[in-house]
Design a protein around this motif. Sequence first.
Motif, mmCIF file in Angstrom:
data_model
loop_
_atom_site.group_PDB
_atom_site.id
_atom_site.type_symbol
_atom_site.label_atom_id
_atom_site.label_comp_id
_atom_site.label_asym_id
_atom_site.label_seq_id
_atom_site.Cartn_x
_atom_site.Cartn_y
_atom_site.Cartn_z
ATOM 1 N N PHE A 1 0.853 -1.188 0.000
ATOM 2 C CA PHE A 1 0.000 0.000 0.000
ATOM 3 C C PHE A 1 0.892 1.242 0.000
ATOM 4 O O PHE A 1 1.462 1.604 1.032
ATOM 5 C CB PHE A 1 -0.921 0.008 1.228
ATOM 6 C CG PHE A 1 -1.818 -1.201 1.321
ATOM 7 C CD1 PHE A 1 -2.999 -1.262 0.607
ATOM 8 C CD2 PHE A 1 -1.457 -2.287 2.113
ATOM 9 C CE1 PHE A 1 -3.814 -2.378 0.683
ATOM 10 C CE2 PHE A 1 -2.266 -3.406 2.196
ATOM 11 C CZ PHE A 1 -3.448 -3.447 1.473
ATOM 12 N N PHE A 2 1.024 1.877 -1.140
ATOM 13 C CA PHE A 2 1.842 3.072 -1.243
ATOM 14 C C PHE A 2 1.184 4.178 -0.425
ATOM 15 O O PHE A 2 -0.026 4.397 -0.502
ATOM 16 C CB PHE A 2 1.966 3.496 -2.704
ATOM 17 C CG PHE A 2 3.005 4.554 -2.945
ATOM 18 C CD1 PHE A 2 4.340 4.292 -2.713
ATOM 19 C CD2 PHE A 2 2.649 5.815 -3.408
ATOM 20 C CE1 PHE A 2 5.308 5.257 -2.939
ATOM 21 C CE2 PHE A 2 3.601 6.777 -3.636
ATOM 22 C CZ PHE A 2 4.938 6.504 -3.401
ATOM 23 N N GLU A 3 1.989 4.876 0.369
ATOM 24 C CA GLU A 3 1.500 5.882 1.313
ATOM 25 C C GLU A 3 0.494 5.268 2.309
ATOM 26 O O GLU A 3 -0.369 5.957 2.842
ATOM 27 C CB GLU A 3 0.854 7.066 0.586
ATOM 28 C CG GLU A 3 1.800 7.808 -0.339
ATOM 29 C CD GLU A 3 1.170 9.011 -1.008
ATOM 30 O OE1 GLU A 3 1.872 10.024 -1.174
ATOM 31 O OE2 GLU A 3 -0.016 8.945 -1.386
ATOM 32 N N ALA A 4 0.628 3.970 2.552
ATOM 33 C CA ALA A 4 -0.272 3.232 3.443
ATOM 34 C C ALA A 4 -1.729 3.340 2.994
ATOM 35 O O ALA A 4 -2.648 3.188 3.796
ATOM 36 C CB ALA A 4 -0.130 3.725 4.891
ATOM 37 N N LEU A 5 -1.935 3.573 1.693
ATOM 38 C CA LEU A 5 -3.278 3.819 1.171
ATOM 39 C C LEU A 5 -3.546 3.133 -0.158
ATOM 40 O O LEU A 5 -4.539 2.426 -0.324
ATOM 41 C CB LEU A 5 -3.473 5.342 1.022
ATOM 42 C CG LEU A 5 -4.755 5.833 0.359
ATOM 43 C CD1 LEU A 5 -5.977 5.367 1.160
ATOM 44 C CD2 LEU A 5 -4.734 7.362 0.264
#
Length: 404
Positions: free
Chosen positions: A24-28
Amino acid sequence: MDWKVHKLKEGIYMITMTDKETRFFEALWEIPEGIQYNAYLLFTNDGSILFDTGPKGSRGFMEALSSVTDPKDVKALIVHHMEPDHSGYIRELLEVNPEIRVISHPISFRLMNSFYGITPSSKTEISDGMSMEVGGERLRFFLTPWLHWPETFVTFIEGVNALTTGDIFGAYSINGDFLKSSAGLSDQFYLWSMKKYFVNVIGAYRTHVVNAINKIKRLGIYPELILPAHGIAFYGRDSLERLLSIYENWASCSEKNEVVIVLTSMYGFTEEIAREVSAFLEEVPIKHRIFKFTSKGRDEFSEAIAAMQDAQGIIMISSTYENSPHPIIEYLADLMEKKLCRGKKLLLIGTYAWGGGSLATLTNSQTMAGFSISKIIPVNSMMTKSDRDNIREALREMFELTRF
């Protein structure tokens, strides 16, 4: 994570790290295609200049750098963007070579202290249009604020005729090629990876994208190398022009292609509605994509919001949850407000059991956000013939169809 060093042309190298571990890039944002991080090294008559470093928490950057030069011979470090996926090795580099001259935006130096507790002993704060000579190489700096942090800028390296762009022109995905001609921009898979990255990461700052495009156009430069911090580097004197044109189209949402259907479903009622909508669009025909968030599985938010970028219309089908739209639909609506151009046509369809007012809050928020609500259709769980007729009529009105 795998670090490699590639020679781009005489005197300039690309240091890449391929990341298949971040889900998850940028935890998103879901990125099953992975992502690549890039730094660049320029050799001069007096040591070398490093452009950015590598991600915080990764391993191997210093070994990769050492394979092509002694870190103690790095005379200057240009930090385009302080986000930790590009600044993660500043501290380690300064521990090895405390005399490095760090060149960056004034905000960056505050962030260096906040992130890593460091204050370089030799630092230079840049300003817009500033030009300086480092090791006999002429560098020119141009601020591009909010692409996508406030301190971002690009650097034109006159001697090798290259433009380092930070996150601008970046992309998701891991490619076998590290350098392509501008013809590579016709690769539909890579173009989609760029668009997805643009919408996910930079989409909230479209006005600033337009400002940056206009500024770069006025510079009158024709770099032979475009060097982003993610994805592939490009060569060819038309590369910058083509990339700017792509960004201009995306920033203005000038492309109008498929229709996007997003739905949440707990017990299958909204999936039945989606099948009806899809069948109608296939009859027309209108190209469309369906993104499902159900009890059995979920599509990717990163793909859904990127697909909405070019949508001529968005159809949101929500089940009711605690007398409100389903939380996932509310979340998508929030992303739409932040990431998409205004004025897109929306059709809202909501299923309910005992209360039918769940779409009211969604309607208000999307109207206030500048979207055009074509129609709102509540469906009391199982779709009836009357519901089917209402949905088809709403689709005819939405797409201005005189038949079907």
